[in-house]
Design a protein around this motif. Structure first.
Motif, PDB file in Angstrom:
ATOM      1  N   PHE A  56       0.822  -1.215   0.000  1.00  0.00           N
ATOM      2  CA  PHE A  56       0.000   0.000   0.000  1.00  0.00           C
ATOM      3  C   PHE A  56       0.849   1.255   0.000  1.00  0.00           C
ATOM      4  O   PHE A  56       0.591   2.199  -0.743  1.00  0.00           O
ATOM      5  N   SER A  57       1.872   1.280   0.817  1.00  0.00           N
ATOM      6  CA  SER A  57       2.690   2.487   0.955  1.00  0.00           C
ATOM      7  C   SER A  57       3.546   2.773  -0.275  1.00  0.00           C
ATOM      8  O   SER A  57       4.206   3.803  -0.351  1.00  0.00           O
ATOM      9  N   SER A  58       3.542   1.880  -1.230  1.00  0.00           N
ATOM     10  CA  SER A  58       4.343   2.063  -2.446  1.00  0.00           C
ATOM     11  C   SER A  58       3.599   2.819  -3.535  1.00  0.00           C
ATOM     12  O   SER A  58       4.179   3.091  -4.595  1.00  0.00           O
ATOM     13  N   TYR A  59       2.353   3.165  -3.284  1.00  0.00           N
ATOM     14  CA  TYR A  59       1.522   3.730  -4.339  1.00  0.00           C
ATOM     15  C   TYR A  59       0.874   5.043  -3.962  1.00  0.00           C
ATOM     16  O   TYR A  59       0.372   5.200  -2.839  1.00  0.00           O
ATOM     17  N   THR A  60       0.866   5.948  -4.928  1.00  0.00           N
ATOM     18  CA  THR A  60      -0.018   7.098  -4.846  1.00  0.00           C
ATOM     19  C   THR A  60      -1.453   6.591  -4.927  1.00  0.00           C
ATOM     20  O   THR A  60      -1.749   5.638  -5.653  1.00  0.00           O
ATOM     21  N   MET A  61      -2.317   7.210  -4.161  1.00  0.00           N
ATOM     22  CA  MET A  61      -3.728   6.823  -4.153  1.00  0.00           C
ATOM     23  C   MET A  61      -4.591   8.001  -4.585  1.00  0.00           C
ATOM     24  O   MET A  61      -4.259   9.163  -4.314  1.00  0.00           O
ATOM     25  N   GLY A  62      -5.684   7.680  -5.223  1.00  0.00           N
ATOM     26  CA  GLY A  62      -6.573   8.732  -5.688  1.00  0.00           C
ATOM     27  C   GLY A  62      -8.019   8.484  -5.297  1.00  0.00           C
ATOM     28  O   GLY A  62      -8.425   7.351  -5.009  1.00  0.00           O
TER      29      GLY A  62
ATOM     30  N   PHE B 263     -11.891  13.307 -11.348  1.00  0.00           N
ATOM     31  CA  PHE B 263     -10.872  13.348 -10.298  1.00  0.00           C
ATOM     32  C   PHE B 263     -11.326  14.209  -9.135  1.00  0.00           C
ATOM     33  O   PHE B 263     -11.915  15.272  -9.330  1.00  0.00           O
ATOM     34  N   VAL B 264     -11.002  13.755  -7.928  1.00  0.00           N
ATOM     35  CA  VAL B 264     -11.302  14.526  -6.721  1.00  0.00           C
ATOM     36  C   VAL B 264     -10.005  14.905  -5.995  1.00  0.00           C
ATOM     37  O   VAL B 264      -9.749  16.080  -5.731  1.00  0.00           O
ATOM     38  N   ALA B 265      -9.203  13.894  -5.671  1.00  0.00           N
ATOM     39  CA  ALA B 265      -7.997  14.162  -4.897  1.00  0.00           C
ATOM     40  C   ALA B 265      -7.014  13.012  -5.063  1.00  0.00           C
ATOM     41  O   ALA B 265      -7.402  11.897  -5.407  1.00  0.00           O
ATOM     42  N   ALA B 266      -5.745  13.314  -4.796  1.00  0.00           N
ATOM     43  CA  ALA B 266      -4.713  12.289  -4.819  1.00  0.00           C
ATOM     44  C   ALA B 266      -3.705  12.574  -3.723  1.00  0.00           C
ATOM     45  O   ALA B 266      -3.533  13.731  -3.309  1.00  0.00           O
ATOM     46  N   ILE B 267      -3.053  11.523  -3.253  1.00  0.00           N
ATOM     47  CA  ILE B 267      -2.067  11.671  -2.186  1.00  0.00           C
ATOM     48  C   ILE B 267      -0.872  10.792  -2.503  1.00  0.00           C
ATOM     49  O   ILE B 267      -1.013   9.650  -2.947  1.00  0.00           O
ATOM     50  N   SER B 268       0.314  11.336  -2.272  1.00  0.00           N
ATOM     51  CA  SER B 268       1.543  10.622  -2.581  1.00  0.00           C
ATOM     52  C   SER B 268       1.747   9.447  -1.640  1.00  0.00           C
ATOM     53  O   SER B 268       1.046   9.295  -0.635  1.00  0.00           O
ATOM     54  N   ARG B 269       2.746   8.654  -1.937  1.00  0.00           N
ATOM     55  CA  ARG B 269       3.003   7.432  -1.171  1.00  0.00           C
ATOM     56  C   ARG B 269       3.229   7.704   0.304  1.00  0.00           C
ATOM     57  O   ARG B 269       2.756   6.950   1.158  1.00  0.00           O
ATOM     58  N   ASP B 270       3.950   8.780   0.591  1.00  0.00           N
ATOM     59  CA  ASP B 270       4.241   9.079   1.995  1.00  0.00           C
ATOM     60  C   ASP B 270       3.277  10.081   2.603  1.00  0.00           C
ATOM     61  O   ASP B 270       3.427  10.466   3.769  1.00  0.00           O
TER      62      ASP B 270
ATOM     63  N   PHE C 122     -12.269  19.663   0.943  1.00  0.00           N
ATOM     64  CA  PHE C 122     -11.951  18.241   1.083  1.00  0.00           C
ATOM     65  C   PHE C 122     -10.490  18.091   1.497  1.00  0.00           C
ATOM     66  O   PHE C 122      -9.635  18.877   1.086  1.00  0.00           O
ATOM     67  N   THR C 123     -10.233  17.041   2.266  1.00  0.00           N
ATOM     68  CA  THR C 123      -8.864  16.726   2.674  1.00  0.00           C
ATOM     69  C   THR C 123      -8.620  15.241   2.501  1.00  0.00           C
ATOM     70  O   THR C 123      -9.367  14.416   3.050  1.00  0.00           O
ATOM     71  N   VAL C 124      -7.576  14.921   1.761  1.00  0.00           N
ATOM     72  CA  VAL C 124      -7.177  13.525   1.587  1.00  0.00           C
ATOM     73  C   VAL C 124      -6.005  13.239   2.515  1.00  0.00           C
ATOM     74  O   VAL C 124      -5.113  14.078   2.695  1.00  0.00           O
ATOM     75  N   SER C 125      -6.035  12.071   3.128  1.00  0.00           N
ATOM     76  CA  SER C 125      -4.962  11.670   4.031  1.00  0.00           C
ATOM     77  C   SER C 125      -4.811  10.161   3.950  1.00  0.00           C
ATOM     78  O   SER C 125      -5.637   9.470   3.348  1.00  0.00           O
ATOM     79  N   ARG C 126      -3.774   9.644   4.556  1.00  0.00           N
ATOM     80  CA  ARG C 126      -3.568   8.199   4.552  1.00  0.00           C
ATOM     81  C   ARG C 126      -2.843   7.788   5.821  1.00  0.00           C
ATOM     82  O   ARG C 126      -2.101   8.572   6.425  1.00  0.00           O
ATOM     83  N   ASP C 127      -3.069   6.530   6.168  1.00  0.00           N
ATOM     84  CA  ASP C 127      -2.376   5.913   7.283  1.00  0.00           C
ATOM     85  C   ASP C 127      -1.777   4.620   6.738  1.00  0.00           C
ATOM     86  O   ASP C 127      -2.495   3.613   6.584  1.00  0.00           O
TER      87      ASP C 127
END
Length: 121
Positions: A27-33, A45-52, A66-71
């Motif tokens: 999962f952490s190896s990919y940009t997500m959208g 398209f709405v949002a994208a977030i880099s791998r880190d 809107f705010t995109v985030s990841r864990d």
């Protein structure tokens, strides 16, 4: 595999938080959208977030609301949506980026099943 959740019915001006859980160890190896598809319209398209998680990008129509985030420890990407508008009623999809412009649907290979967000006026 991507599993989106958190959609539902909300009044205009309200908020929702979408989640997208990914299976696997990469999962952490990919940009997500995040994308959305309003009824009868093209997916957009709405949002994208880099791998880190340090770099985020937004469609102009949602920037500031809107705010995109990841864990990465939880293999999950989120989309916090505030001040929702009726025209943002759509099925919202998360996707894993492969190559190409982050705002193009064709740049993504794996897609979740989508979660429906309905914004009432």
């Amino acid at each position: 595999q991507l599993q989106a959740s958190g959609g539902g019915l909300v009044q205009a001006g309200g908020s929702l938080r979408l989640s997208c859980a990914a299976s696997g160890r990469t999962f952490s190896s990919y940009t997500m959208g995040w994308f959305r598809q309003p009824p009868g319209k093209e997916r957009e398209f709405v949002a994208a977030i880099s791998r880190d998680g340090r770099v985020t990008n937004y469609a102009a129509t949602v920037r500031g609301r809107f705010t995109v985030s990841r864990d990465n420890a939880k293999n999950t990407v989120y989309l916090q949506m505030n001040s929702l508008k009726p025209e943002e009623t759509a099925v919202y999809y998360c996707a894993r980026h492969a190559s190409g412009p982050y705002y193009h649907t064709s740049a993504y290979t794996y897609w979740g099943q989508g979660t429906l967000v309905t914004v009432s006026s």
